[in-house]
Design an enzyme around this catalytic site. Structure first.
Site, PDB file in Angstrom:
ATOM      1  N   LEU A  44       0.822  -1.231   0.000  1.00 16.14           N
ATOM      2  CA  LEU A  44       0.000   0.000   0.000  1.00 16.14           C
ATOM      3  C   LEU A  44       0.853   1.277   0.000  1.00 16.14           C
ATOM      4  O   LEU A  44       0.387   2.327   0.428  1.00 16.14           O
ATOM      5  CB  LEU A  44      -0.994   0.011   1.180  1.00 16.14           C
ATOM      6  CG  LEU A  44      -1.971  -1.169   1.246  1.00 16.14           C
ATOM      7  CD1 LEU A  44      -2.905  -1.027   2.456  1.00 16.14           C
ATOM      8  CD2 LEU A  44      -2.818  -1.265  -0.030  1.00 16.14           C
ATOM      9  N   SER A 135       7.435  -2.141 -19.556  1.00 18.02           N
ATOM     10  CA  SER A 135       6.987  -0.834 -20.042  1.00 18.02           C
ATOM     11  C   SER A 135       7.644  -0.512 -21.373  1.00 18.02           C
ATOM     12  O   SER A 135       8.776  -0.949 -21.646  1.00 18.02           O
ATOM     13  CB  SER A 135       7.400   0.204 -18.994  1.00 18.02           C
ATOM     14  OG  SER A 135       7.337   1.501 -19.520  1.00 18.02           O
ATOM     15  N   THR A 137       9.006   1.987 -21.939  1.00 17.65           N
ATOM     16  CA  THR A 137      10.205   2.756 -21.607  1.00 17.65           C
ATOM     17  C   THR A 137      11.480   1.955 -21.900  1.00 17.65           C
ATOM     18  O   THR A 137      12.543   2.540 -22.108  1.00 17.65           O
ATOM     19  CB  THR A 137      10.150   3.221 -20.121  1.00 17.65           C
ATOM     20  OG1 THR A 137      11.125   4.208 -19.914  1.00 17.65           O
ATOM     21  CG2 THR A 137      10.362   2.098 -19.152  1.00 17.65           C
ATOM     22  N   TYR A 159      14.200   4.194 -13.370  1.00 15.14           N
ATOM     23  CA  TYR A 159      12.956   3.405 -13.412  1.00 15.14           C
ATOM     24  C   TYR A 159      12.989   2.434 -14.599  1.00 15.14           C
ATOM     25  O   TYR A 159      12.734   1.241 -14.459  1.00 15.14           O
ATOM     26  CB  TYR A 159      11.726   4.323 -13.523  1.00 15.14           C
ATOM     27  CG  TYR A 159      10.484   3.575 -13.947  1.00 15.14           C
ATOM     28  CD1 TYR A 159       9.841   2.718 -13.068  1.00 15.14           C
ATOM     29  CD2 TYR A 159       9.977   3.689 -15.247  1.00 15.14           C
ATOM     30  CE1 TYR A 159       8.718   1.996 -13.465  1.00 15.14           C
ATOM     31  CE2 TYR A 159       8.861   2.975 -15.649  1.00 15.14           C
ATOM     32  CZ  TYR A 159       8.236   2.129 -14.754  1.00 15.14           C
ATOM     33  OH  TYR A 159       7.134   1.414 -15.148  1.00 15.14           O
ATOM     34  N   LYS A 163      13.093  -1.918 -15.061  1.00  9.61           N
ATOM     35  CA  LYS A 163      12.250  -2.774 -15.921  1.00  9.61           C
ATOM     36  C   LYS A 163      13.124  -3.640 -16.824  1.00  9.61           C
ATOM     37  O   LYS A 163      12.891  -4.839 -17.000  1.00  9.61           O
ATOM     38  CB  LYS A 163      11.306  -1.913 -16.770  1.00  9.61           C
ATOM     39  CG  LYS A 163      10.230  -1.203 -15.957  1.00  9.61           C
ATOM     40  CD  LYS A 163       9.249  -2.183 -15.359  1.00  9.61           C
ATOM     41  CE  LYS A 163       8.342  -1.570 -14.336  1.00  9.61           C
ATOM     42  NZ  LYS A 163       7.548  -2.513 -13.564  1.00  9.61           N
ATOM     43  N   ASN A 209       1.962  12.256 -15.053  1.00 11.49           N
ATOM     44  CA  ASN A 209       1.478  11.797 -16.355  1.00 11.49           C
ATOM     45  C   ASN A 209       0.412  12.721 -16.911  1.00 11.49           C
ATOM     46  O   ASN A 209      -0.275  13.437 -16.176  1.00 11.49           O
ATOM     47  CB  ASN A 209       0.952  10.358 -16.255  1.00 11.49           C
ATOM     48  CG  ASN A 209       2.053   9.379 -15.908  1.00 11.49           C
ATOM     49  OD1 ASN A 209       2.077   8.827 -14.817  1.00 11.49           O
ATOM     50  ND2 ASN A 209       2.992   9.192 -16.810  1.00 11.49           N
ATOM     51  N   ASP A 308      12.170  13.277 -22.442  1.00 12.24           N
ATOM     52  CA  ASP A 308      11.008  12.940 -23.280  1.00 12.24           C
ATOM     53  C   ASP A 308      11.436  12.658 -24.721  1.00 12.24           C
ATOM     54  O   ASP A 308      12.445  13.185 -25.192  1.00 12.24           O
ATOM     55  CB  ASP A 308      10.004  14.097 -23.295  1.00 12.24           C
ATOM     56  CG  ASP A 308       8.951  13.960 -22.203  1.00 12.24           C
ATOM     57  OD1 ASP A 308       8.968  12.941 -21.485  1.00 12.24           O
ATOM     58  OD2 ASP A 308       8.112  14.872 -22.070  1.00 12.24           O
TER      59      ASP A 308
END
Ligand code: NAD
Ligand code: WQD
Length: 351
Positions: A44, A135, A137, A159, A163, A209, A308
């Site tokens: 959580l 992802s 990404t 991040y 992944k 986002n 980006d």
């Protein structure tokens, strides 16, 4: 209940790590609708039990929930000891790109160590089926679009590296033990919410986002949207992405589970792009959201956001061919459902 035809006919459950989160909660509903039984495991840290209560209301059944961390080996061992877990859907992880640059060690520890501990316990209890949330990404700045699964992998932030490393760990695990059945789903940009308006994305603080930010502008919580860059080589100069409705994404997990449980499973075909195959710009999304919400979305075009890329959208054909999955929901539905969730719950899950 579902017969696990590869392991004989055990009536096992699916362990859903991170099941209280945005994609997890939507997937629980799809799993329930498909007749799968599951247990949710979540610490959580980025979700609330209220989200699970709402899912209980939607499905009309209680959910078995264990609060715990994927790095907590003892609690996981106890869980596997006490339940017949046949497969795992592994959503649990931290996911904010910007935060990962500030707190790389936290991201490596949570995402990578959490996965290692989970895999060790799975191996110990002979549970060898796993679906992993990867992802888009991992493709970094792709040399072309649409992106197919065989594009080079090259990511630019901690991040994304978690992944990519986890994908590599899973591939190594298979090499060491070919009884493992592993599916990697590379999500593009999940947006939208369940049609009930009862569950949805509930970011902490200022949303990173696009869609949650626009929603908060539409509902009056933020004054305007900053559009990061108006000079990209795209049809209107703003960044183009493959937005996918979270309910379509949830269904992809059911299809992937069906596949992993079937005799057709083949490790050569186990990594899938989960996107629509369509690219929409930031301005396209602003326009669609304005129409869906009937609200003004003031915006300012500001400088590009570091890291980006101009364009990112999937070729989702492999998922269609192998999993029999295809996204069906339009950008209008994504905006309408997102708006219903936002306007019915302006403060998310908080009372
Ligand atoms: P989310 O933050 O809403 O859900 C993740 C859940 O994992 C949360 O409920 C959080 O409390 C839990 N969690 C985190 N670390 C944990 C740990 N160590 N032990 C137990 N629980 C832990 O995120 P989401 O959008 O639902 O994403 C789910 C997964 O999909 C993540 O792995 C994310 O990286 C991946 N993903 C998300 C997106 C996206 O844009 N939402 C895109 C691609 C991939
Ligand atoms: C979309 C477009 C922005 C916010 C990220 C992660 C990716 C995956 C999905 C987890 C871009 C523009 C955004 C704003 C804007 N998550 N934008 N103003 O960056 O494609 O992907 O989420 O795995 O790994 O990197 O998604 O929604 O942040 O941005 O103009 O306030 O909207 O520049 O063109 P992104 P996003």
């Amino acid at each position: 209940m579902v017969l696990d035809d590869k392991n004989g006919c055990s009536m096992s459950k699916i362990l859903v790590t991170g099941g209280a989160g945005y994609i997890g909660t939507h997937t629980l509903i799809s799993l329930h609708e498909a007749g799968y039984e599951f247990i949710v495991y979540d610490n959580l840290c980025n979700s609330s039990q209220e989200a699970l209560k709402r899912v209980e209301k939607i499905i009309g059944e209680d959910i078995e929930f264990i609060k715990g961390d994927t790095r907590d080996k003892k609690t996981l061992q106890k869980l596997f000891q006490n339940h017949d877990i046949g497969s795992v859907i592994h959503f649990a992880g931290l996911k904010a790109v910007g935060e990962s640059v500030q707190k790389p060690l936290e991201y490596y520890d949570n995402n990578i160590n959490g996965t290692l501990v989970l895999l060790e316990v799975m191996k110990e209890y002979n549970c060898k089926k796993i679906l992993f949330s990867s992802s888009a990404t991992v493709y970094g700045d792709p040399h072309a679009t649409p992106i197919t699964e065989d594009f080079p992998l090259n990511t630019t932030n901690p991040y994304g590296r978690t992944k990519l490393f986890i994908e590599e760990i899973l591939r190594d695990l298979y090499v060491s033990d070919d009884e493992f059945e592993i599916v990697i789903l590379r999500y593009f940009n999940p947006v939208g919410a369940h049609e009930s308006g009862m569950i949805g994305e509930d970011p902490n603080g200022i949303p990173n986002n696009l869609m949650p930010f626009i929603s908060q502008v539409a509902v009056g919580k933020r004054e305007y949207l900053s559009i990061f860059g108006g000079d990209y080589d795209t049809h209107d100069g703003t960044g183009v992405r493959d937005y996918i409705h979270v309910v379509d994404l949830a269904l992809a997990h059911v299809k992937a589970l069906d596949y992993i449980n079937s005799r057709a499973f083949n490790i050569q075909h186990s990594t899938f792009n989960i996107g629509t195959g369509e690219g929409y710009s930031v301005l396209d999304i602003v326009k669609a959201y304005k129409k869906a919400s009937q609200k003004e979305i003031p915006y300012k075009i500001v400088k590009r956001r570091a890291g980006d890329i101009a364009k990112c959208f999937a070729n989702p054909n492999l998922a269609k061919e192998i999993l029999g999955w295809k996204a069906t929901k339009t950008i209008e539905q994504m905006c309408l459902d997102s708006w219903r969730w936002q306007s019915d719950n302006p403060n998310g899950y908080k009372k």
